[in-house]
Motif scaffolding. Sequence first.
Motif, short mmCIF file in Angstrom:
data_model
loop_
_atom_site.label_atom_id
_atom_site.label_comp_id
_atom_site.label_asym_id
_atom_site.label_seq_id
_atom_site.Cartn_x
_atom_site.Cartn_y
_atom_site.Cartn_z
N GLN A 262 0.88 -1.21 0.02
CA GLN A 262 0.04 0.04 0.05
C GLN A 262 0.90 1.23 -0.10
N ALA A 263 1.89 1.14 0.70
CA ALA A 263 2.71 2.30 0.73
C ALA A 263 3.29 2.44 -0.85
N ALA A 264 3.77 1.40 -1.54
CA ALA A 264 4.50 1.46 -2.84
C ALA A 264 3.47 2.01 -3.56
N ALA A 265 2.17 1.63 -3.60
CA ALA A 265 1.17 2.19 -4.45
C ALA A 265 0.85 3.65 -4.19
N LYS A 266 1.50 4.42 -3.28
CA LYS A 266 1.36 5.91 -3.35
C LYS A 266 2.44 6.32 -3.93
N ASN A 267 3.62 5.76 -4.17
CA ASN A 267 4.80 6.24 -4.74
C ASN A 267 4.86 6.09 -6.41
N PRO A 268 5.43 6.93 -7.00
CA PRO A 268 5.41 6.85 -8.45
C PRO A 268 6.41 5.94 -9.05
N SER A 269 6.96 5.24 -8.30
CA SER A 269 8.03 4.15 -8.47
C SER A 269 7.34 3.22 -9.62
N LYS A 270 8.07 2.45 -10.46
CA LYS A 270 7.57 1.25 -10.97
C LYS A 270 8.07 0.19 -10.52
N ALA A 271 8.71 0.10 -9.54
CA ALA A 271 9.61 -1.07 -8.79
C ALA A 271 8.95 -2.16 -8.69
N ILE A 272 9.42 -3.49 -8.94
CA ILE A 272 8.70 -4.36 -8.69
C ILE A 272 8.52 -4.93 -7.08
N LYS A 273 7.36 -5.21 -6.83
CA LYS A 273 7.01 -5.35 -5.39
C LYS A 273 7.05 -7.18 -5.25
N VAL A 274 7.84 -7.68 -4.41
CA VAL A 274 7.86 -8.88 -4.25
C VAL A 274 7.58 -9.52 -2.86
N GLY A 275 6.73 -10.43 -2.53
CA GLY A 275 6.23 -11.20 -1.40
C GLY A 275 7.02 -12.20 -1.04
N ASN A 276 7.42 -12.39 0.30
CA ASN A 276 8.39 -13.52 0.74
C ASN A 276 7.75 -13.99 1.92
N GLY A 277 8.06 -15.45 2.17
CA GLY A 277 7.65 -15.89 3.36
C GLY A 277 6.57 -17.02 3.48
N ASP A 278 7.10 -18.34 3.94
CA ASP A 278 5.85 -19.40 4.23
C ASP A 278 5.33 -20.07 2.75
#
Length: 375
Positions: free
Chosen positions: A199-215
């Motif tokens: 959600q924080a990333a969604a407010k940023n103009p960056s096009k960075a890849i968002k990766v989830g990790n764990g379990d």
Amino acid sequence: MSNFFNQPIQLGSLKLKNRVFLAPLAGVSDIPFRRIAQEMGAGLTYVEMLSATAISYKNKKTFDMMARHSSEGILGVQVTGPDAIQVAHAVSVLDKQGFDTIDINMGCPVRKVVNAGCGSAILKEPERISQTVKLAREATTKPLSAKFRLGYTRELINVEDTTNRVLTELVDMFTIHGRTRSESYSTPCDLNGIQLSMQAAAKNPSKAIKVGNGDIFDFQFAEKMQKETGCDAVMISRGALGNPWIFKEILEGKRYQPTFAEWYDVLLRHITYQEEHYGKTKISAILARKHLLWYTKGFPQSKALRDVLNKVEDLEQAKELLKEYAKKIAPHYIRYGDGDYEMHEGYDPKFEMDRQLDRGVGDEEMNAVLSNKKD
């Protein structure tokens, strides 16, 4: 949903073939392991975490760990360090080693790593997060990423701030592990915490890849993580130990376990890669033991096999043991065919390495870091 993970994705100048990545696992992510994961479909793999201090000291073991097989396509590398300047210098060195992408580790929980000011320790110093990524960004034109946790403790969760900081300093990708540094693997991955980062990333103009990790031990949880957090990709850690088929499973979008014949073929191929890389030596056999133990879960009478494999000092001996074991199991037998599919229930293959044995980036490397810190 399975089509989602099969979609290519752009990491800076790199086009990745899919959205299922293998994490840089300390003490695990060597050439043989990576080759098997790549053959099973991993869209991105990494050399294991390296010490920035060891790189500055030109530690031979560290540079040996940078080896790359000719069959490896896109390959990343991960580094951790006690301060921004050392990390940036290490990034400049790694930039010249031919790696395609570089990751900054801000999440390793291992005690001696943290005590040296590396890994998760940075989460207690928000300004160092910004400075580290800023200087690293200036040190390379390669795609740059960061991997971090929700916070140092439950009382110090700062994942939104960390996300904003790494994006402000222009990372091309970030990976968020759904635990704090103080939490062990017995604490379930916190998808709500990962969602805060997204959600924080969604407010940023960056096009960075968002990766989830764990379990992530199966495709169901990979899909659950993607759906509930909105991540662009997933990174597999413990779920790949002894189970490289997890990449195939997630990419195909259905539960998958190999037949004994397929399992046996892949395991022997892993051993062959081990011999090619490390030689037919005692140390090669010792380094392979953990993989042999992980692989042999899920078949009848496998505990007795693990008891002997855990002592092998020769990979020819290991192959003979496996050959004899293969005579007892039908080729079409499905792994976990007895219904005990939940690999992770009561099974924590990295806990002993990370927490009990305090394994992080190689003893030589961290000893160098600690000695330097005392001076």
